[in-house]
Design a protein around this motif. Structure first.
Motif, short mmCIF file in Angstrom:
data_model
loop_
_atom_site.label_atom_id
_atom_site.label_comp_id
_atom_site.label_asym_id
_atom_site.label_seq_id
_atom_site.Cartn_x
_atom_site.Cartn_y
_atom_site.Cartn_z
N PRO A 85 0.80 -1.22 0.00
CA PRO A 85 0.00 0.00 0.00
C PRO A 85 0.84 1.28 0.00
O PRO A 85 2.01 1.26 0.38
N SER A 86 0.19 2.35 -0.42
CA SER A 86 0.87 3.64 -0.49
C SER A 86 1.42 4.02 0.89
O SER A 86 0.75 3.85 1.90
N GLY A 87 2.66 4.47 0.88
CA GLY A 87 3.26 4.96 2.13
C GLY A 87 3.81 3.88 3.03
O GLY A 87 4.24 4.16 4.15
N CYS A 88 3.81 2.62 2.57
CA CYS A 88 4.22 1.53 3.48
C CYS A 88 5.73 1.45 3.64
O CYS A 88 6.23 0.87 4.60
N GLY A 89 6.48 1.99 2.69
CA GLY A 89 7.94 1.96 2.82
C GLY A 89 8.66 1.39 1.59
O GLY A 89 9.83 1.05 1.67
N LYS A 90 7.98 1.35 0.45
CA LYS A 90 8.57 0.73 -0.75
C LYS A 90 9.77 1.51 -1.27
O LYS A 90 10.82 0.94 -1.58
N THR A 91 9.62 2.83 -1.37
CA THR A 91 10.74 3.64 -1.86
C THR A 91 11.91 3.57 -0.88
O THR A 91 13.08 3.47 -1.28
N THR A 92 11.59 3.60 0.40
CA THR A 92 12.63 3.47 1.43
C THR A 92 13.40 2.16 1.24
O THR A 92 14.64 2.14 1.30
N LEU A 93 12.67 1.08 0.97
CA LEU A 93 13.30 -0.23 0.75
C LEU A 93 14.22 -0.19 -0.48
O LEU A 93 15.36 -0.67 -0.43
N PHE A 127 14.02 6.38 -10.55
CA PHE A 127 13.42 6.97 -9.36
C PHE A 127 11.93 7.20 -9.57
O PHE A 127 11.45 7.31 -10.70
N GLN A 128 11.22 7.31 -8.45
CA GLN A 128 9.77 7.53 -8.54
C GLN A 128 9.49 8.86 -9.27
O GLN A 128 8.57 8.95 -10.05
N GLU A 129 10.34 9.86 -9.02
CA GLU A 129 10.29 11.10 -9.81
C GLU A 129 11.48 11.05 -10.75
O GLU A 129 12.56 10.64 -10.34
N1 LIG Z 1 13.51 11.09 4.62
C1 LIG Z 1 12.44 10.83 5.36
N2 LIG Z 1 12.27 11.36 6.58
C2 LIG Z 1 11.20 11.07 7.34
N3 LIG Z 1 10.20 10.26 6.96
C3 LIG Z 1 10.31 9.70 5.75
C4 LIG Z 1 11.40 9.94 4.87
N4 LIG Z 1 11.23 9.24 3.72
C5 LIG Z 1 10.06 8.59 3.88
N5 LIG Z 1 9.49 8.86 5.08
C6 LIG Z 1 8.26 8.28 5.59
O1 LIG Z 1 8.39 6.87 5.54
C7 LIG Z 1 7.16 6.27 5.15
C8 LIG Z 1 7.41 5.40 3.93
O2 LIG Z 1 7.74 6.24 2.82
P1 LIG Z 1 8.04 5.65 1.38
O3 LIG Z 1 8.27 6.79 0.49
O4 LIG Z 1 9.12 4.63 1.51
O5 LIG Z 1 6.67 4.91 1.06
P2 LIG Z 1 6.16 4.29 -0.31
O6 LIG Z 1 5.62 2.93 0.01
O7 LIG Z 1 7.19 4.39 -1.35
O8 LIG Z 1 4.92 5.25 -0.67
P3 LIG Z 1 4.26 5.56 -2.12
O9 LIG Z 1 3.47 4.32 -2.48
O10 LIG Z 1 3.35 6.72 -1.82
O11 LIG Z 1 5.35 5.88 -3.07
C9 LIG Z 1 6.18 7.40 4.93
O12 LIG Z 1 5.39 7.54 6.10
C10 LIG Z 1 7.06 8.61 4.72
O13 LIG Z 1 6.42 9.76 5.15
#
Ligand SMILES: Nc1ncnc2c1ncn2[C@@H]1O[C@H](COP(=O)(O)OP(=O)(O)OP(=O)(O)O)[C@@H](O)[C@H]1O
Ligand SMILES: [Mg+2]
Length: 244
Positions: free
Chosen positions: A48-56, A83-85
């Motif tokens: 799901p959106s915001g779960c941490g995929k980009t972070t991973l 990148f996502q952007e």
């Molecule tokens: N540099 C940062 N500092 C603080 N919080 C962050 C940072 N980067 C991401 N987050 C938080 O970590 C969580 C996961 O973010 P991430 O971008 O990894 O999600 P995502 O699954 O890729 O979302 P989306 O589907 O919207 O792209 C979010 O709550 C976001 O706000």
């Protein structure tokens, strides 16, 4: 070829990743994410959106090293990152954005790549002159041209019309078929994951943990409706079991 005994697989073992907010609060984002990809294997990350995929993805690529755990990337691996952007250099033309990332690309190869990605006629345009979809394709060209051994793509086909997205998925599949590129693709689109991946890694809502891993042994191209429906049902069941 990497030397004998060198790391071949991508091994991800993240125990914990958290961010600290400006107010000092800790935000847990990833929890116990363990998986491996063989050389040439395509993994799709869905969640799901915001779960941490980009972070991973950033951790997998080595762009974020502030986490508990370990990531082992293939030895001598060249990295391609979509990148996502799109993140293009604004003061360089589309073609120069690719040349800078992949200086060994010859002009014929560049032209063929631009043509395959529907970018013919845009080589001399600057990023500010490109639509979002075109900029996304230039960022794909940049990653493909680098002849990566490890390719990570963060929702690369969003904001493109269905026919174009389908064509670009075909280009990605062709790239992976030509030479083994260990690929990790983030997508919201389960159909896309089923079409492209050898392995789907399903994540929970934040903090993301792995709800399940689905292996797809049927070759890409031979995946019909019955298989797609079965995988969709399996994914729905995993999400339901987790209350996701
Ligand atoms: N540099 C940062 N500092 C603080 N919080 C962050 C940072 N980067 C991401 N987050 C938080 O970590 C969580 C996961 O973010 P991430 O971008 O990894 O999600 P995502 O699954 O890729 O979302 P989306 O589907 O919207 O792209 C979010 O709550 C976001 O706000
Ligand atoms: Mg993201």
């Amino acid at each position: 070829m990497p030397p004998a005994g060198a790391q071949r697989t991508l091994d991800v073992a993240i125990q914990r990743k958290s961010f600290r907010s400006a107010s000092g609060e800790s935000l847990d984002v990833l929890k116990d994410i363990n998986f491996s990809l063989e050389p040439g294997e395509v993994g799709a990350i869905a969640g799901p959106s915001g779960c941490g995929k980009t972070t991973l993805l950033r951790i997998v690529a080595g762009l974020d090293t502030d986490f508990t755990g370990a990531v082992r990337r293939p030895a001598q691996g060249r990295l391609g990152y979509v990148f996502q952007e799109p993140r293009l250099l604004a003061w360089r033309s589309a073609a120069d954005n690719v040349r800078i990332a992949a200086p060994e690309t010859d002009e014929a190869g560049l032209e063929a790549l631009f043509s395959a990605l529907g970018l013919a006629g845009h080589a001399d345009h600057y990023p500010g002159e490109l639509s979002g979809g075109l900029a996304r394709r230039v960022s794909l060209a940049r990653a493909f041209a680098a002849r990566p051994d490890l390719l990570v793509l963060d929702e690369p086909f969003v904001s493109l019309d269905a026919a174009l997205a389908e064509r670009l998925r075909g280009e990605l599949a062709a790239l992976v078929a030509r030479r083994p590129v260990t690929t990790l693709l983030v997508t919201h689109d389960i159909e896309e994951a089923i079409a492209l991946a050898d392995r789907i890694i399903l994540l929970s809502p934040r903090p993301a943990r792995i709800l399940g891993e689905l292996r797809i042994d049927t070759p890409r191209g031979g995946r019909g409706l019955a298989l797609t429906n079965k995988l969709r049902a399996d994914i729905a069941q995993l999400n339901a079991a987790a209350g996701a």
